[in-house]
Design a protein around this motif. Sequence first.
Motif, short mmCIF file in Angstrom:
data_model
loop_
_atom_site.label_atom_id
_atom_site.label_comp_id
_atom_site.label_asym_id
_atom_site.label_seq_id
_atom_site.Cartn_x
_atom_site.Cartn_y
_atom_site.Cartn_z
N UNK A 107 -36.00 -89.93 -27.63
CA UNK A 107 -36.10 -88.63 -27.21
C UNK A 107 -36.63 -87.94 -28.48
N UNK A 108 -36.50 -88.36 -29.77
CA UNK A 108 -37.12 -87.83 -30.99
C UNK A 108 -38.72 -88.01 -30.90
N UNK A 109 -39.21 -89.10 -30.57
CA UNK A 109 -40.56 -89.32 -30.20
C UNK A 109 -41.15 -88.31 -29.05
N UNK A 110 -40.50 -88.09 -27.95
CA UNK A 110 -40.85 -87.39 -26.97
C UNK A 110 -40.81 -85.81 -27.45
N UNK A 111 -39.95 -85.48 -28.42
CA UNK A 111 -39.88 -84.16 -28.72
C UNK A 111 -41.33 -83.91 -29.68
N UNK A 125 -51.37 -85.41 -26.83
CA UNK A 125 -51.10 -87.10 -27.05
C UNK A 125 -51.50 -87.58 -28.44
N UNK A 126 -50.92 -88.64 -28.75
CA UNK A 126 -51.09 -89.13 -30.56
C UNK A 126 -52.68 -89.88 -30.13
N UNK A 133 -53.56 -92.00 -27.16
CA UNK A 133 -52.61 -93.00 -26.76
C UNK A 133 -51.91 -92.14 -25.56
N UNK A 134 -52.47 -92.56 -24.25
CA UNK A 134 -52.27 -91.63 -23.14
C UNK A 134 -51.13 -91.73 -22.52
N UNK A 135 -50.15 -92.70 -23.10
CA UNK A 135 -48.82 -93.17 -22.44
C UNK A 135 -48.04 -93.15 -23.46
N UNK A 136 -47.46 -92.00 -23.63
CA UNK A 136 -46.56 -91.44 -24.76
C UNK A 136 -47.13 -90.03 -24.83
N UNK A 137 -47.33 -89.13 -23.87
CA UNK A 137 -48.14 -88.00 -23.76
C UNK A 137 -47.61 -86.91 -22.59
#
Length: 203
Positions: A107-111, A125-126, A133-137
Amino acid sequence: MDGSATFPDVTLAILAGGQGTRLGGAAKGLLTVEGRTTLERLLALGSHFADVVLVANAPEPYARFGARTVADAVKGKGAPGGVHAALGAARTPWVFAVACDMPFVTEAAARVVLDARAEDVDAVCFEREGRCEPLLAAYRAGLVARWGEALAEDPSMRRVLLRFRTRTLPEAALRAVDPQLRALANVNTPEDLVRYGVTLPAR
């Protein structure tokens, strides 16, 4: 929609991805980490979101989890096609996209990603080592029509993102909550199984 969710305007989209050929054809969402499948770990994260959708062209291995599932609307386009399907299935203004072989998303990374949204931003995205990094975006669901048009060119994710107002975040922003960048880890090879303590599903 769940008004008590941490991110009440966001759908968590889990992309089941390809055939896992480098892992003997294993369904990646059934890989096990610390006693739970990667899909179970991500579905648990779904409690922070208004809705969850699983994008899977071969949904049978995941039927027991009861997740709302959609297939790619435009077949054979890889990750860009999976994100497009998620945008089309979203019931919220935003989508947070992850891959089902990413067991350490928090959740912290998503935030970090979702807090970087703004009125003049379509995607967040990162960037790591010069690559997005399109998947964690996060993606604005309203992009779906233009995203679908972009798929005609058979583009990379990077080329799709260049069409939109994309905000890229430095990896240092993620390291602040995830010093080893584990949230970006995905399990693709036998070496990854060892590196991340992952086991294959039983045959």
